[in-house]
Each structure stands twice: as C-alpha cells, then as structure tokens.
Write a protein that holds these residues in place. Sequence first.
Motif, PDB file in Angstrom:
ATOM      1  N   GLU A 182      57.253  47.353  52.994  1.00 24.52           N
ATOM      2  CA  GLU A 182      57.974  47.299  54.265  1.00 24.52           C
ATOM      3  C   GLU A 182      59.035  48.397  54.325  1.00 24.52           C
ATOM      4  OE1 GLU A 182      60.613  44.158  56.977  1.00 24.52           O
ATOM      5  OE2 GLU A 182      59.944  43.610  54.951  1.00 24.52           O
ATOM      6  N   ASP A 183      59.716  48.648  53.209  1.00 28.14           N
ATOM      7  CA  ASP A 183      60.753  49.683  53.185  1.00 28.14           C
ATOM      8  C   ASP A 183      60.160  51.053  53.468  1.00 28.14           C
ATOM      9  OD1 ASP A 183      62.659  47.790  52.630  1.00 28.14           O
ATOM     10  OD2 ASP A 183      62.636  48.120  50.456  1.00 28.14           O
ATOM     11  N   LYS A 184      59.026  51.357  52.852  1.00 27.78           N
ATOM     12  CA  LYS A 184      58.384  52.644  53.072  1.00 27.78           C
ATOM     13  C   LYS A 184      57.853  52.761  54.503  1.00 27.78           C
ATOM     14  CE  LYS A 184      58.733  54.990  49.247  1.00 27.78           C
ATOM     15  NZ  LYS A 184      59.406  56.318  49.226  1.00 27.78           N
ATOM     16  N   PHE A 185      57.358  51.648  55.028  1.00 30.04           N
ATOM     17  CA  PHE A 185      56.868  51.629  56.410  1.00 30.04           C
ATOM     18  C   PHE A 185      58.004  52.045  57.352  1.00 30.04           C
ATOM     19  CE2 PHE A 185      55.656  49.977  60.483  1.00 30.04           C
ATOM     20  CZ  PHE A 185      54.272  49.984  60.508  1.00 30.04           C
ATOM     21  N   LYS A 228      61.619  59.955  67.158  1.00 29.33           N
ATOM     22  CA  LYS A 228      61.599  61.326  67.663  1.00 29.33           C
ATOM     23  C   LYS A 228      60.667  61.467  68.866  1.00 29.33           C
ATOM     24  CE  LYS A 228      64.333  63.827  64.976  1.00 29.33           C
ATOM     25  NZ  LYS A 228      63.803  64.785  64.000  1.00 29.33           N
ATOM     26  N   LEU A 229      59.557  60.736  68.839  1.00 31.07           N
ATOM     27  CA  LEU A 229      58.560  60.838  69.905  1.00 31.07           C
ATOM     28  C   LEU A 229      58.808  59.866  71.057  1.00 31.07           C
ATOM     29  CD1 LEU A 229      55.347  61.107  67.680  1.00 31.07           C
ATOM     30  CD2 LEU A 229      56.366  62.936  69.039  1.00 31.07           C
ATOM     31  N   GLY A 230      59.773  58.960  70.893  1.00 30.05           N
ATOM     32  CA  GLY A 230      59.970  57.920  71.894  1.00 30.05           C
ATOM     33  C   GLY A 230      58.761  57.003  71.960  1.00 30.05           C
ATOM     34  N   ALA A 231      58.180  56.740  70.790  1.00 26.03           N
ATOM     35  CA  ALA A 231      56.916  56.015  70.714  1.00 26.03           C
ATOM     36  C   ALA A 231      57.103  54.568  70.302  1.00 26.03           C
ATOM     37  CB  ALA A 231      55.993  56.712  69.704  1.00 26.03           C
ATOM     38  N   ALA A 232      56.078  53.761  70.584  1.00 28.71           N
ATOM     39  CA  ALA A 232      56.018  52.399  70.064  1.00 28.71           C
ATOM     40  C   ALA A 232      55.459  52.449  68.649  1.00 28.71           C
ATOM     41  CB  ALA A 232      55.123  51.539  70.955  1.00 28.71           C
ATOM     42  N   VAL A 233      55.775  51.432  67.872  1.00 31.04           N
ATOM     43  CA  VAL A 233      55.281  51.333  66.504  1.00 31.04           C
ATOM     44  C   VAL A 233      54.172  50.293  66.450  1.00 31.04           C
ATOM     45  CG1 VAL A 233      55.857  50.653  64.140  1.00 31.04           C
ATOM     46  CG2 VAL A 233      57.445  52.067  65.455  1.00 31.04           C
ATOM     47  N   GLY A 234      53.057  50.665  65.802  1.00 33.95           N
ATOM     48  CA  GLY A 234      51.951  49.743  65.616  1.00 33.95           C
ATOM     49  C   GLY A 234      51.621  49.618  64.144  1.00 33.95           C
ATOM     50  N   ALA A 235      50.678  48.748  63.825  1.00 29.89           N
ATOM     51  CA  ALA A 235      50.287  48.549  62.434  1.00 29.89           C
ATOM     52  C   ALA A 235      48.867  48.018  62.381  1.00 29.89           C
ATOM     53  CB  ALA A 235      51.230  47.565  61.739  1.00 29.89           C
ATOM     54  N   SER A 236      48.196  48.291  61.274  1.00 30.47           N
ATOM     55  CA  SER A 236      46.871  47.719  61.057  1.00 30.47           C
ATOM     56  C   SER A 236      47.028  46.273  60.587  1.00 30.47           C
ATOM     57  CB  SER A 236      46.107  48.526  60.009  1.00 30.47           C
ATOM     58  OG  SER A 236      46.720  48.370  58.736  1.00 30.47           O
ATOM     59  N   ARG A 237      45.944  45.523  60.624  1.00 29.81           N
ATOM     60  CA  ARG A 237      46.008  44.137  60.167  1.00 29.81           C
ATOM     61  C   ARG A 237      46.375  44.076  58.688  1.00 29.81           C
ATOM     62  NH1 ARG A 237      41.684  39.128  60.913  1.00 29.81           N
ATOM     63  NH2 ARG A 237      42.818  37.692  59.584  1.00 29.81           N
ATOM     64  N   ALA A 238      45.867  45.036  57.914  1.00 29.45           N
ATOM     65  CA  ALA A 238      46.163  45.052  56.484  1.00 29.45           C
ATOM     66  C   ALA A 238      47.665  45.203  56.245  1.00 29.45           C
ATOM     67  CB  ALA A 238      45.406  46.191  55.804  1.00 29.45           C
ATOM     68  N   ALA A 239      48.319  46.047  57.032  1.00 32.37           N
ATOM     69  CA  ALA A 239      49.766  46.239  56.887  1.00 32.37           C
ATOM     70  C   ALA A 239      50.528  44.987  57.305  1.00 32.37           C
ATOM     71  CB  ALA A 239      50.214  47.443  57.718  1.00 32.37           C
ATOM     72  N   ASP A 281      49.299  41.834  57.295  1.00 30.07           N
ATOM     73  CA  ASP A 281      49.026  40.790  56.307  1.00 30.07           C
ATOM     74  C   ASP A 281      49.830  41.006  55.028  1.00 30.07           C
ATOM     75  OD1 ASP A 281      47.291  39.587  58.034  1.00 30.07           O
ATOM     76  OD2 ASP A 281      45.456  40.285  57.054  1.00 30.07           O
ATOM     77  N   ALA A 282      50.092  42.271  54.706  1.00 35.82           N
ATOM     78  CA  ALA A 282      50.860  42.575  53.501  1.00 35.82           C
ATOM     79  C   ALA A 282      52.362  42.423  53.714  1.00 35.82           C
ATOM     80  CB  ALA A 282      50.554  43.993  53.033  1.00 35.82           C
ATOM     81  N   GLY A 283      52.771  42.159  54.954  1.00 35.83           N
ATOM     82  CA  GLY A 283      54.181  41.950  55.241  1.00 35.83           C
ATOM     83  C   GLY A 283      54.958  43.213  55.526  1.00 35.83           C
ATOM     84  N   TYR A 284      54.267  44.346  55.738  1.00 33.63           N
ATOM     85  CA  TYR A 284      54.961  45.595  56.021  1.00 33.63           C
ATOM     86  C   TYR A 284      55.498  45.637  57.450  1.00 33.63           C
ATOM     87  CZ  TYR A 284      52.120  47.150  51.998  1.00 33.63           C
ATOM     88  OH  TYR A 284      51.494  47.269  50.785  1.00 33.63           O
ATOM     89  N   ALA A 285      54.818  44.922  58.361  1.00 31.69           N
ATOM     90  CA  ALA A 285      55.181  44.961  59.776  1.00 31.69           C
ATOM     91  C   ALA A 285      54.999  43.579  60.387  1.00 31.69           C
ATOM     92  CB  ALA A 285      54.321  45.990  60.511  1.00 31.69           C
ATOM     93  N   ALA A 286      55.675  43.359  61.513  1.00 34.64           N
ATOM     94  CA  ALA A 286      55.612  42.065  62.196  1.00 34.64           C
ATOM     95  C   ALA A 286      54.255  41.861  62.868  1.00 34.64           C
ATOM     96  CB  ALA A 286      56.720  41.978  63.240  1.00 34.64           C
ATOM     97  N   ASN A 287      53.891  40.603  63.084  1.00 36.81           N
ATOM     98  CA  ASN A 287      52.599  40.277  63.695  1.00 36.81           C
ATOM     99  C   ASN A 287      52.421  40.890  65.071  1.00 36.81           C
ATOM    100  OD1 ASN A 287      51.666  38.708  61.555  1.00 36.81           O
ATOM    101  ND2 ASN A 287      52.616  36.847  62.329  1.00 36.81           N
ATOM    102  N   ASP A 288      53.513  40.976  65.846  1.00 36.59           N
ATOM    103  CA  ASP A 288      53.381  41.478  67.213  1.00 36.59           C
ATOM    104  C   ASP A 288      53.157  42.980  67.269  1.00 36.59           C
ATOM    105  OD1 ASP A 288      55.929  42.062  66.350  1.00 36.59           O
ATOM    106  OD2 ASP A 288      56.903  41.591  68.250  1.00 36.59           O
ATOM    107  N   LEU A 289      53.122  43.656  66.119  1.00 33.43           N
ATOM    108  CA  LEU A 289      52.842  45.090  66.077  1.00 33.43           C
ATOM    109  C   LEU A 289      51.381  45.378  65.736  1.00 33.43           C
ATOM    110  CD1 LEU A 289      55.986  46.506  64.197  1.00 33.43           C
ATOM    111  CD2 LEU A 289      55.643  46.152  66.646  1.00 33.43           C
ATOM    112  N   GLN A 290      50.606  44.334  65.496  1.00 36.34           N
ATOM    113  CA  GLN A 290      49.225  44.538  65.047  1.00 36.34           C
ATOM    114  C   GLN A 290      48.341  45.078  66.162  1.00 36.34           C
ATOM    115  OE1 GLN A 290      47.431  41.290  62.831  1.00 36.34           O
ATOM    116  NE2 GLN A 290      45.405  41.841  63.591  1.00 36.34           N
TER     117      GLN A 290
END
Length: 310
Positions: free
Chosen positions: A207-210, A220-231, A233-242
């Motif tokens: 999660e820290d590295k994420f 910098k890009l004014g972008a939204a953050v997303g994540a794969s299911r693997a990330a 499930d591993a706890g790197y990102a919140a469920n609502d980012l999947q």
Amino acid sequence: MAILLFAEHDNASLSEQTAKALTAASQIGGDVDILIAGKSASAAAEAAAKLSGVRKVLLAESEALEQRLAEAAAALIVSLAPEYDTILAPATTSGKNVLPRVAALLDVMQVSEVTEVVSADTFKRPIYAGNAIEVVQPTDATKVLTVRTAGFAAATDGGSAEVSPIDAPSNGSDLSSFIKNIQTESDRPELNSAKIIVSGGRALGSEDKFNEVITPLADKLGAAVGASRAAVDAGYAANDLQVGQTGKVVAPDLYIACGISGAIQHLAGMKDSKIIVAINTDEDAPIFQVADYGIVGDLFDILPELARQL
C-alpha cells in the motif's frame, strides 16, 4: 413508444451517468421521461429538465426514496410501468440494485450492461468478460435495461422539459431501512467519469508503494486512481478503486496501467478507453495486446521520472 429513465443522482445534483443513459434511450426512439426519485431533489430534477430530448421529468420525493433503496424505488417504478414500453437505468450501483427487482416484479427478462442499441427492441451486451458480444432481442411487452454508459456520449443541455411532481407509493418502504453511508472523501475525479485514470496492479508490492508511486503521477495529471482486483485483494487500494468485470467499467480518454498484467477480468473494465498506456516489466504481458503505447521497464523508475517531467 414511451421510455422511462431512472436517474442517477445524489438529490442535490444529477450524475453524468444519467445524461449518458439518456443518449442510449434516445437511440431506442420514442418519448423519454426521466424519473427523479429522492428527497429534496428539485435541483436534480431541474438539471434533468434541461437535457435535450427529455419529454418530462417525474419528481417523486419521500423519506423512503432519499437513498433510492431497491424496495421503495422498485415499487415506484412498477406503479409507473404500464405507461412505458422500456424502463432503463445506468448500470451503476443504484441501477444494478433497483432494476433487477423491477424486472422480477414485472416478471420480465432484464437485459444488463447494454453497450449498443441496434434497434428499438434489439441490444448488444458483453458476455464472457467482454470476449464476446451477445445480441439480445427481448420479447416481453416491457423491456427493462441497464446501460453501460462508458459506450455513450453524454446528452447535452438545451431542453426545457416540465417537472411534474408525483406521489410515491408506500408499499416497499418498510422492507428495508438505511443505516448510514460511508464515503471516501477525495479531491480527485470520480473513477466512472474521469478523463484520465492511473491504475496500479499487484506489482506495486504494498500500500505504501502504491501511494508513493501512483498518487504523485495522478496528482500531476489531475487523474483518478484505479487498481486491479489483485491490488485491491492484497490491500494496496480501496475496493471502490477496483477497475474490471467485478469492479467499475471505465472508458477515459487516457488509461495508464502500471504493473497490471492484463487479466481478462481487468481488460473487461477498461479496454474501451480511447488511449491505453501500459507499463510492465514483462514484455509478453497480455496488457500490451490492447495498449496503444507500451513501455517495458521498471515502473518504480519510470513513474517517478514521468511525474518529474510533467
């Protein structure tokens, strides 16, 4: 032919998903009415009335409809159903919650995740995680649809529809109750409507590295953050980012996939993006098959450098 569009809104404002679903409804053909179900939702109703192609806006307000719980909202829609040939909603959390109950109460088949309107009674939808497209022609008298809005442009303002208050039926309101809504506060764009998305995968490692690598580039890009299911499930990102088949389906102007291999389930949620950039150390990763631009390299070197250059 008359069409009822169940609107996505937060009472105070109308979601862009409603405007996109309106485009799909217009392609079906016929008069389109928008249903605003909520409480103190006149602002959302007025916004809906300004959309081009709307015949009228139905405003139903009650305590039971404030959070658009499926039981109360479905009872309302079913009470209006005899006047409409087609009932549709965006394939959002709310639409996916309410319309299946509507279809069950009407004893009709629901056509889910429509991506293309072929004709008034024929629709295309993805199956097998987007690897095949199914053409569906329901024979029910009332068609119930959810629309995958990523494939439709938002309808523009320019309308002047009448807002008509209607009574909400009381049946269904005692079957469920709202406890509380826990939302993540963020200054970034919503994932569903973002023009740019930076997504991270399991290769981030923690999660820290994420947060250390993905967040600065997204800022910098004014972008939204997303994540794969693997990330997720591993706890790197919140469920609502999947992002993916079991997460959110997105179609931004730019999708940057960082350390994501490109499993079928993830591709199903982002392959409609206009430009896809993939960064991965494995040159044979499936993500490169759908990417417009691919960078083979270590994301821990590439992303910080990209952020600095921006």
